[in-house]
Scaffold this active site. Sequence first.
Site, PDB file in Angstrom:
ATOM      1  CB  THR A   1      -1.188  -3.348  19.195  1.00  0.00           C
ATOM      2  OG1 THR A   1      -1.508  -2.851  17.891  1.00  0.00           O
ATOM      3  CG2 THR A   1      -0.677  -2.188  20.033  1.00  0.00           C
TER       4      THR A   1
ATOM      5  CG  ASP B   1      -2.079  -1.130  14.847  1.00  0.00           C
ATOM      6  OD1 ASP B   1      -1.477  -1.564  13.841  1.00  0.00           O
ATOM      7  OD2 ASP B   1      -3.274  -1.392  15.089  1.00  0.00           O
TER       8      ASP B   1
ATOM      9  NE  ARG C   1      -8.730  -0.372  13.913  1.00  0.00           N
ATOM     10  CZ  ARG C   1      -9.646  -0.711  13.004  1.00  0.00           C
ATOM     11  NH1 ARG C   1      -9.410  -1.647  12.111  1.00  0.00           N
ATOM     12  NH2 ARG C   1     -10.818  -0.105  12.992  1.00  0.00           N
TER      13      ARG C   1
ATOM     14  NE  ARG D   1       1.458  -1.473 -12.398  1.00  0.00           N
ATOM     15  CZ  ARG D   1       1.222  -0.736 -13.453  1.00  0.00           C
ATOM     16  NH1 ARG D   1       0.741   0.501 -13.293  1.00  0.00           N
ATOM     17  NH2 ARG D   1       1.478  -1.172 -14.674  1.00  0.00           N
TER      18      ARG D   1
ATOM     19  CG  HIS E   1      -3.378 -10.065   7.645  1.00  0.00           C
ATOM     20  ND1 HIS E   1      -4.215  -9.396   6.782  1.00  0.00           N
ATOM     21  CD2 HIS E   1      -4.043 -10.182   8.812  1.00  0.00           C
ATOM     22  CE1 HIS E   1      -5.359  -9.137   7.395  1.00  0.00           C
ATOM     23  NE2 HIS E   1      -5.281  -9.602   8.628  1.00  0.00           N
TER      24      HIS E   1
END
Length: 362
Positions: free
Chosen positions: A139, A141, A185, A280, A286
């Site tokens: 992962t 993450d 996440r 901004r 992705h």
Amino acid sequence: MSKTIAILTGGGDCPGLNAVLRGVVRAAVLQRGWRVVGIEDGFDGLVEGPRTVELDSAAVRGILHRGGTILGTSNRGNPFAFPVREGGETRLVDVSARVVENFRSIGAEALIAVGGDGTLKIARRLNELGVPVVGVPKTIDNDLRKTDVTFGFSTAVDIVTEALDRLHTTAESHDRALVVEVMGRDAGWIALEAGIAGGADVILIPEIPFDLKKVCDAISRRCRRGRHFSIVVVSEGAFPAGGSKVLQLNAKQNFGVERLGGVGHFVAGEISQCLDMESRTVVLGHVQRGGTPSALDRILASRFGVEAVAMIERGDFGRAVALRGRSLVTVEIEEAVAGLKRIDPAGELIKTATELGISFGN
């Protein structure tokens, strides 16, 4: 003795997946004379079909540097809660018995499941149903327990860091606050490490609920020092104290899985409002998963693939390979997915960032 083993890549794509496949094939086919069968599109390939592809040395030639996965993947194919469309409605059905039957039909003696938390949870349950499983943690993450690092994380941090380097010049040119939303996440590892490496001024992570007033105060202090721009890195799962995560889709709308996204726009809007400062939002999305894996990820993924084959040879099923320090170990899959590895708010990395003058909005 010759064996046939199967391998699948599940969940989101990740830099280094092809390096794992190459490592498995080289260790199994070239070194042991085994046969390797690839399952297409994660567990979907065992629900339907089965859909398989022969993985010999020619099939993995030239893929070490390629992103993505030559087998394809899916983050919705949970065979214990598989979405089936009937009568105009979608319901979740347990098709695990079909998966076990299809696995046995291909003649494989073991399954290597390469994936993150969700994939490994499915793998553990299939192991309990009699499918000999070895897990390989993956992962971007970096939130899997029992392994110090997952492959894909290094590449994601490099990509975000490069983006921050580029955004500094445009933020400074226009005296803007640029809010960069990154993946992760419920764990803020990408935001924290890339934020430190990329010279962020504010880092917002799920482990430390933020106060928007304190975020604005940190930016104001920079302005008073003559620094009229700021870079804010926000993890997609970050949320304000007393508030909740910003979702694109809730779990009920997305087959049991929350789809995060939008916190960057929320934070940028609040900064503009409380400071009367142009801001901004940049959502890297992705792009963090795609492209060429870093050298670190290629090496780690190759090591994981080779070790997975060795685990099958030892009959070390129901376990996953993991990195502990600089050495490979194996751990029970059940332990690896018992909870997420999250950042310690009192840990050394947070202290380092604070000493560097980075605000966490707390």
